[in-house]
Write a protein that holds these residues in place. Structure first.
Motif, PDB file in Angstrom:
ATOM      1  N   UNK A  78       0.839  -1.201   0.000  1.00 15.07           N
ATOM      2  CA  UNK A  78       0.000   0.000   0.000  1.00 15.07           C
ATOM      3  C   UNK A  78       0.873   1.251   0.000  1.00 15.07           C
ATOM      4  N   UNK A  79       1.906   1.256   0.868  1.00 20.75           N
ATOM      5  CA  UNK A  79       2.814   2.404   0.924  1.00 20.75           C
ATOM      6  C   UNK A  79       3.546   2.588  -0.405  1.00 20.75           C
ATOM      7  N   UNK A  80       4.000   1.472  -0.986  1.00 21.90           N
ATOM      8  CA  UNK A  80       4.688   1.540  -2.281  1.00 21.90           C
ATOM      9  C   UNK A  80       3.763   2.073  -3.364  1.00 21.90           C
ATOM     10  N   UNK A  81       2.489   1.695  -3.282  1.00 18.60           N
ATOM     11  CA  UNK A  81       1.509   2.195  -4.240  1.00 18.60           C
ATOM     12  C   UNK A  81       1.386   3.707  -4.185  1.00 18.60           C
ATOM     13  N   UNK A  82       1.375   4.247  -2.958  1.00 16.39           N
ATOM     14  CA  UNK A  82       1.295   5.696  -2.800  1.00 16.39           C
ATOM     15  C   UNK A  82       2.543   6.385  -3.363  1.00 16.39           C
ATOM     16  N   UNK A  83       3.722   5.805  -3.063  1.00 15.33           N
ATOM     17  CA  UNK A  83       4.978   6.401  -3.530  1.00 15.33           C
ATOM     18  C   UNK A  83       5.039   6.405  -5.056  1.00 15.33           C
ATOM     19  N   UNK A  84       4.739   5.253  -5.659  1.00 12.60           N
ATOM     20  CA  UNK A  84       4.798   5.143  -7.117  1.00 12.60           C
ATOM     21  C   UNK A  84       3.728   6.007  -7.773  1.00 12.60           C
ATOM     22  N   UNK A  85       2.564   6.115  -7.132  1.00 17.03           N
ATOM     23  CA  UNK A  85       1.505   6.971  -7.657  1.00 17.03           C
ATOM     24  C   UNK A  85       1.954   8.425  -7.703  1.00 17.03           C
ATOM     25  N   UNK A  86       2.621   8.885  -6.629  1.00 12.84           N
ATOM     26  CA  UNK A  86       3.104  10.268  -6.579  1.00 12.84           C
ATOM     27  C   UNK A  86       4.133  10.521  -7.695  1.00 12.84           C
ATOM     28  N   UNK A  87       5.058   9.569  -7.884  1.00 10.92           N
ATOM     29  CA  UNK A  87       6.063   9.716  -8.939  1.00 10.92           C
ATOM     30  C   UNK A  87       5.398   9.721 -10.312  1.00 10.92           C
ATOM     31  N   UNK A  88       4.437   8.801 -10.505  1.00 11.61           N
ATOM     32  CA  UNK A  88       3.719   8.738 -11.780  1.00 11.61           C
ATOM     33  C   UNK A  88       2.938  10.013 -12.056  1.00 11.61           C
ATOM     34  N   UNK A 188       1.830   4.797 -17.161  1.00  7.61           N
ATOM     35  CA  UNK A 188       2.152   3.395 -16.860  1.00  7.61           C
ATOM     36  C   UNK A 188       2.418   3.224 -15.368  1.00  7.61           C
ATOM     37  N   UNK A 189       3.163   4.148 -14.784  1.00  6.81           N
ATOM     38  CA  UNK A 189       3.467   4.060 -13.360  1.00  6.81           C
ATOM     39  C   UNK A 189       2.213   4.141 -12.506  1.00  6.81           C
ATOM     40  N   UNK A 190       1.281   4.998 -12.872  1.00  8.19           N
ATOM     41  CA  UNK A 190       0.059   5.137 -12.082  1.00  8.19           C
ATOM     42  C   UNK A 190      -0.779   3.867 -12.128  1.00  8.19           C
ATOM     43  N   UNK A 191      -0.774   3.180 -13.270  1.00  5.51           N
ATOM     44  CA  UNK A 191      -1.478   1.891 -13.365  1.00  5.51           C
ATOM     45  C   UNK A 191      -0.811   0.859 -12.449  1.00  5.51           C
ATOM     46  N   UNK A 192       0.532   0.820 -12.463  1.00  6.93           N
ATOM     47  CA  UNK A 192       1.268  -0.094 -11.582  1.00  6.93           C
ATOM     48  C   UNK A 192       0.975   0.229 -10.125  1.00  6.93           C
ATOM     49  N   UNK A 193       0.892   1.532  -9.803  1.00  8.71           N
ATOM     50  CA  UNK A 193       0.625   1.952  -8.434  1.00  8.71           C
ATOM     51  C   UNK A 193      -0.739   1.470  -7.952  1.00  8.71           C
ATOM     52  N   UNK A 194      -1.737   1.540  -8.828  1.00  9.47           N
ATOM     53  CA  UNK A 194      -3.078   1.064  -8.476  1.00  9.47           C
ATOM     54  C   UNK A 194      -3.050  -0.440  -8.187  1.00  9.47           C
ATOM     55  N   UNK A 195      -2.309  -1.191  -9.014  1.00  9.15           N
ATOM     56  CA  UNK A 195      -2.183  -2.633  -8.802  1.00  9.15           C
ATOM     57  C   UNK A 195      -1.514  -2.917  -7.452  1.00  9.15           C
ATOM     58  N   UNK A 196      -0.485  -2.138  -7.110  1.00  8.86           N
ATOM     59  CA  UNK A 196       0.192  -2.312  -5.815  1.00  8.86           C
ATOM     60  C   UNK A 196      -0.776  -2.068  -4.668  1.00  8.86           C
ATOM     61  N   UNK A 197      -1.503  -0.969  -4.762  1.00  4.41           N
ATOM     62  CA  UNK A 197      -2.417  -0.578  -3.687  1.00  4.41           C
ATOM     63  C   UNK A 197      -3.513  -1.622  -3.490  1.00  4.41           C
ATOM     64  N   UNK A 198      -4.129  -2.037  -4.598  1.00  2.35           N
ATOM     65  CA  UNK A 198      -5.210  -3.034  -4.521  1.00  2.35           C
ATOM     66  C   UNK A 198      -4.671  -4.368  -4.020  1.00  2.35           C
ATOM     67  N   UNK A 199      -3.469  -4.761  -4.499  1.00  2.00           N
ATOM     68  CA  UNK A 199      -2.869  -6.028  -4.076  1.00  2.00           C
ATOM     69  C   UNK A 199      -2.573  -6.057  -2.586  1.00  2.00           C
TER      70      UNK A 199
END
Length: 216
Positions: A78-88, A188-199
């Motif tokens: 979840x934390x990684x999802x937030x970080x990657x989402x911000x970068x994306x 692309x990063x924001x899509x990966x971030x959503x997958x991280x958060x949901x996972x």
């Protein structure tokens, strides 16, 4: 093999966007203005090697850190999802780098920019580290683990080649080309971030629902 190819694709695309060598090119050229090509080559070589070693270390030792600090893998996702989402999101705005440098700061780093800020946090930032740890957690077989490590090596080799050719690539791409690439990679990063958060959130919600049903 069927699951290995999609995993390799995710590794390559996510690390390429997080490492962001194309977006780093203009910043690298501004920081090395007045430096000859031989010195630039040494800076790029050192920065990519240091970034590779740091990222591999965190990727391989991530599980040890989880155990040492008692960190939940789902919480980390979840934390990684937030970080990657911000970068994306920043990349979607066509911001070239996660590091903002002033003119006087560039002069401070002029003697040795290969470690900071080029390697850390530009080429190996918190997003790349979080992504490496998360992907290692997902790597269920030794083949997938080897694919992950090989993907990191390929990305940093590609990063080295791109930065070495930055003096020729920046004029070719131009500002418009750089902006388009940044926005595409940011999406692309924001899509990966959503997958991280949901996972990470899904198992936690399942546990909460089971605990709630147990109380009834």
């Amino acid at each position: 093999m069927d699951s290995l190819l999609p995993f390799a694709f995710i590794c390559l695309t996510s690390f390429f966007t997080l490492t962001n060598p194309l977006g780093t090119m203009p910043v690298f050229l501004s920081m090395t203005k007045g430096i000859d090509n031989e010195q630039r080559a040494r800076i790029v070589k050192r920065a990519t090697i240091v970034s590779f070693v740091i990222l591999i270390s965190f990727t391989v030792c991530g599980q040890v850190l989880f155990s040492l600090f008692g960190i939940s893998t789902n919480g980390f996702r979840i934390a990684a999802g937030f970080i990657i989402m911000k970068i994306g999101f920043d990349m979607l705005q066509a911001k070239y780098s996660h590091t903002k440098l002033k003119d006087d700061e560039v002069k401070v780093y002029a003697n040795d920019i290969s470690i900071t800020p080029l390697s850390i946090p530009m080429l190996c930032g918190p997003g790349a580290i979080a992504n490496g740890i998360m992907l290692m957690e997902n790597a269920a077989t030794w083949e997938m683990k080897a694919t992950l490590i090989g993907s990191i090596a390929i990305i940093y080799l590609l990063t080295y080649l791109i930065l070495r050719a930055s003096t020729r690539l920046v004029p070719i791409l131009g500002e418009t080309g750089n902006n388009v690439m940044m926005r595409l990679m940011g999406l692309i990063l924001m899509v990966i971030a959503v997958e991280c958060f949901v996972g990470g959130l899904k198992p936690i919600m399942v546990d909460i629902i089971k605990a709630g049903n147990g109380l009834l």
